[in-house]
Design a protein around this motif. Structure first.
Motif, PDB file in Angstrom:
ATOM      1  N   GLY A 129       3.105  -3.576   1.259  1.00 22.05           N
ATOM      2  CA  GLY A 129       1.994  -4.396   0.765  1.00 22.05           C
ATOM      3  C   GLY A 129       0.684  -4.180   1.494  1.00 22.05           C
ATOM      4  N   ILE A 130       0.569  -3.094   2.235  1.00 22.04           N
ATOM      5  CA  ILE A 130      -0.715  -2.810   2.882  1.00 22.04           C
ATOM      6  C   ILE A 130      -1.652  -2.226   1.832  1.00 22.04           C
ATOM      7  CG2 ILE A 130      -1.890  -1.631   4.760  1.00 22.04           C
ATOM      8  CD1 ILE A 130       0.820  -1.231   6.079  1.00 22.04           C
ATOM      9  N   ILE A 131      -2.777  -2.895   1.630  1.00 22.34           N
ATOM     10  CA  ILE A 131      -3.732  -2.459   0.618  1.00 22.34           C
ATOM     11  C   ILE A 131      -4.844  -1.663   1.282  1.00 22.34           C
ATOM     12  CG2 ILE A 131      -5.494  -3.293  -0.983  1.00 22.34           C
ATOM     13  CD1 ILE A 131      -2.807  -3.691  -2.104  1.00 22.34           C
ATOM     14  N   GLY A 132      -5.198  -0.533   0.686  1.00 24.11           N
ATOM     15  CA  GLY A 132      -6.310   0.236   1.223  1.00 24.11           C
ATOM     16  C   GLY A 132      -6.500   1.529   0.478  1.00 24.11           C
ATOM     17  N   GLN A 133      -7.744   1.941   0.375  1.00 28.51           N
ATOM     18  CA  GLN A 133      -8.085   3.144  -0.368  1.00 28.51           C
ATOM     19  C   GLN A 133      -9.101   3.987   0.367  1.00 28.51           C
ATOM     20  OE1 GLN A 133      -9.450   3.316  -4.270  1.00 28.51           O
ATOM     21  NE2 GLN A 133      -7.371   3.844  -4.773  1.00 28.51           N
ATOM     22  N   CYS A 134      -9.726   3.408   1.381  1.00 30.02           N
ATOM     23  CA  CYS A 134     -10.781   4.146   2.070  1.00 30.02           C
ATOM     24  C   CYS A 134     -10.129   5.298   2.844  1.00 30.02           C
ATOM     25  CB  CYS A 134     -11.565   3.215   2.988  1.00 30.02           C
ATOM     26  SG  CYS A 134     -10.575   2.543   4.323  1.00 30.02           S
ATOM     27  N   LEU A 144     -13.323  -5.490  -1.285  1.00 27.15           N
ATOM     28  CA  LEU A 144     -13.213  -6.134  -2.601  1.00 27.15           C
ATOM     29  C   LEU A 144     -11.780  -6.052  -3.132  1.00 27.15           C
ATOM     30  CD1 LEU A 144     -16.536  -4.989  -4.269  1.00 27.15           C
ATOM     31  CD2 LEU A 144     -16.054  -7.048  -2.939  1.00 27.15           C
ATOM     32  N   LEU A 145     -11.120  -4.939  -2.875  1.00 29.78           N
ATOM     33  CA  LEU A 145      -9.720  -4.828  -3.314  1.00 29.78           C
ATOM     34  C   LEU A 145      -8.886  -5.939  -2.680  1.00 29.78           C
ATOM     35  CD1 LEU A 145      -9.057  -0.971  -3.039  1.00 29.78           C
ATOM     36  CD2 LEU A 145      -9.287  -2.318  -5.118  1.00 29.78           C
ATOM     37  N   LEU A 146      -9.091  -6.123  -1.378  1.00 28.61           N
ATOM     38  CA  LEU A 146      -8.333  -7.149  -0.660  1.00 28.61           C
ATOM     39  C   LEU A 146      -8.727  -8.542  -1.132  1.00 28.61           C
ATOM     40  CD1 LEU A 146      -8.445  -5.479   2.843  1.00 28.61           C
ATOM     41  CD2 LEU A 146      -6.345  -6.190   1.688  1.00 28.61           C
ATOM     42  N   ALA A 147     -10.046  -8.749  -1.305  1.00 34.57           N
ATOM     43  CA  ALA A 147     -10.516 -10.067  -1.738  1.00 34.57           C
ATOM     44  C   ALA A 147      -9.885 -10.423  -3.084  1.00 34.57           C
ATOM     45  CB  ALA A 147     -12.042 -10.080  -1.826  1.00 34.57           C
TER      46      ALA A 147
END
Ligand code: ATP
Ligand code: MG
Length: 465
Positions: free
Chosen positions: A146-151, A326-329
């Motif tokens: 569930g770790i969100i990230g794209q950068c 924004l993805l996390l928010a």
């Protein structure tokens, strides 16, 4: 051409608007709720303009609100621009709280309305694209606990997790408070062959020094006053699993020596015991203190560092993750609105700007907390800056619009936030100036800045007057 639906009970206004907009849009007309709803059901227009005074309540707003709600229920992504009379400011604001995208006050100036409409199309496209991305990202990262990230920095983190997870090498996770260090430690465990065995965390900073040793290594019966029975320590519980040493920088020097011995020889001794007990545990450590400095100052052993940090993973602070914010928010927004049964559709443009510009000293944890608070406290369809505890600004400004447009620039973020912002600002000013035939007074009005400010911005971007 894009489909645009105009809902108004006055034939004159319908004609005027169609005449003014037909060059740019595929305009359809509706005179009442039934016609409007039927059109939306069939054609799903991305943008609708809606007069609130519709029959049978042409002098009030009740029918207009019913229409607004039905349109949004049918097609939640549609941007509805509410067109109101001059004295209907209250209803206009209420409409926006209900989920209208924006409002426009009569008398209608086609050139001005065009800017509002074209922005609405733009924002609608961004939101749909963002939602698509969000789902893609969430699917992809669900494998990483569930770790969100794209950068790019987070991509790097994922790549490292993947490589090290199946090995037994000790991993050292660094990063400011709230950046997700524990989440990474768990992901490493979940992706490893040890996943069925225990994941045992211990916070080295939270336990008083005299209790930490038995906590880590256990104790024999009678080892000290109160030790009535033999007790196993966390290290032993992690046998065949993963031991997570959180805040390892806080570990007292005496225990650092004992931990080092465990890492080198894979054996421990319980407090009060003499027997060497073999333990096979994978060690992941984390700290948010500057460990290099701690080594220099002599409060952390260099040899222990090299033993625990065969691989290091650094988690970037949230403020450096660009659009990931924004993805996390959005993730937290969805999670909490489901939890609290609230129908919140998103963040207002001004809020998006502040989310991106904020410093986030508490990183992801702070973002999570602020969104949760906003979901509980907020009551507009799009959360306002004040809902998140930010200072709120009222007027839509050029930088706000720029920030909104920013969300469009989702992934190709190999440019910095500032570069992106500058670029969007420059484009927006160029467009509006063009639309207003270079009329500075009008352009500054549309952009919501003063004339001197617009001159300054033009100078900043090296534009000819
Ligand atoms: N990339 C991410 N995607 C989704 N949730 C995240 C992410 N990073 C952190 N979180 C969430 O943020 C919160 C803080 O994360 P975590 O406890 O792992 O941080 P930490 O670095 O260990 O913080 P501290 O140094 O204060 O102990 C948790 O609720 C976690 O689930
Ligand atoms: Mg932690």
């Amino acid at each position: 051409m894009e489909k645009l639906l105009i809902v108004d009970d006055s034939e004159d206004i319908r004609k005027q608007m169609k005449w003014g907009l037909a060059k740019d849009y595929d305009v359809s007309l509706a005179a009442n709720r039934e016609e409007a709803v039927a059109f939306v059901r069939k054609h799903r227009p991305r943008v609708v303009t809606l007069d609130l005074g519709l029959p049978p309540d042409a002098d009030g707003t009740s029918e207009g609100f019913l229409t607004l709600e039905e349109i949004l229920r049918l097609e939640p992504t549609t941007k509805v621009i509410v067109v109101t009379g001059n004295d209907e400011r209250e209803s206009a604001l209420r409409a926006v709280r209900t989920g209208a995208y924006d409002f426009y006050r009569k008398p209608i100036e086609i050139a001005e309305l065009k800017v509002v409409i074209s922005r609405a199309f733009h924002i609608q496209a961004i939101e749909v694209e963002n939602r698509r991305l969000q789902i893609a990202v969430e699917n992809k990262t669900s494998q990483f606990g569930g770790i969100i990230g794209q950068c790019p920095q987070m991509e790097q983190v994922f790549a490292t997790i993947k490589k090290v997870a199946s090995t037994d090498v000790p991993v050292f996770v660094t990063g400011e408070s709230g950046t997700g260090k524990e989440l990474v430690a768990k992901a490493i465990h979940t992706l490893s062959l040890r996943k069925e065995k225990p994941f045992i965390p211990i916070n080295c900073g939270a336990i008083p020094e005299n209790l930490l040793e038995p906590e880590l290594f256990g104790h024999e019966k009678g080892a000290f006053t109160g030790a009535h029975v033999r007790s196993l320590g966390k290290v032993e519980y992690a046998h065949h699993g993963t031991l997570f040493l959180d805040e390892i920088g806080e570990l007292p020097l005496g225990l650092q020596v004992k931990l080092l011995r465990f890492l080198q020889e894979k054996v421990i001794q319980r407090v009060g015991g003499r027997e060497d007990i073999p333990v096979d545990a994978r060690v992941v450590s984390a700290t948010n203190v500057d460990i290099a400095k701690a080594i220099q100052e002599g409060s952390f052993r260099e040899d222990l560092f090299y033993r625990t940090a065969v691989i290091t993973i650094h988690l970037p602070p949230l403020r450096e993750r660009g659009n990931d914010i924004l993805l996390l928010a959005n993730l937290f927004l969805r999670r909490f609105s489901e939890g609290h049964n609230k129908k919140i559709k998103g963040f207002a443009p001004a809020t998006i700007e502040q989310l991106l510009a904020f410093d986030w000293p508490g990183n992801v944890r702070e973002l999570e907390n602020r969104v949760q608070r906003a979901v509980i406290m907020g009551d507009s369809a799009f959360l306002e800056p004040s809902d998140l505890g930010f200072e709120s600004k009222t007027a839509a400004t050029a930088s706000e619009a720029a920030a909104t447009a920013m969300t469009a620039m989702t992934v190709p973020a190999n440019i910095t936030l500032k570069e992106a912002r500058d670029r969007v600002e420059r484009d927006l000013i160029t467009n509006v100036l063009h639309e207003q035939d270079g009329n500075i007074a009008k352009a500054s009005q549309v952009l919501g800045v003063s004339r001197p400010t617009l001159y300054d911005l033009m100078k900043k971007h090296g534009m000819e007057q």
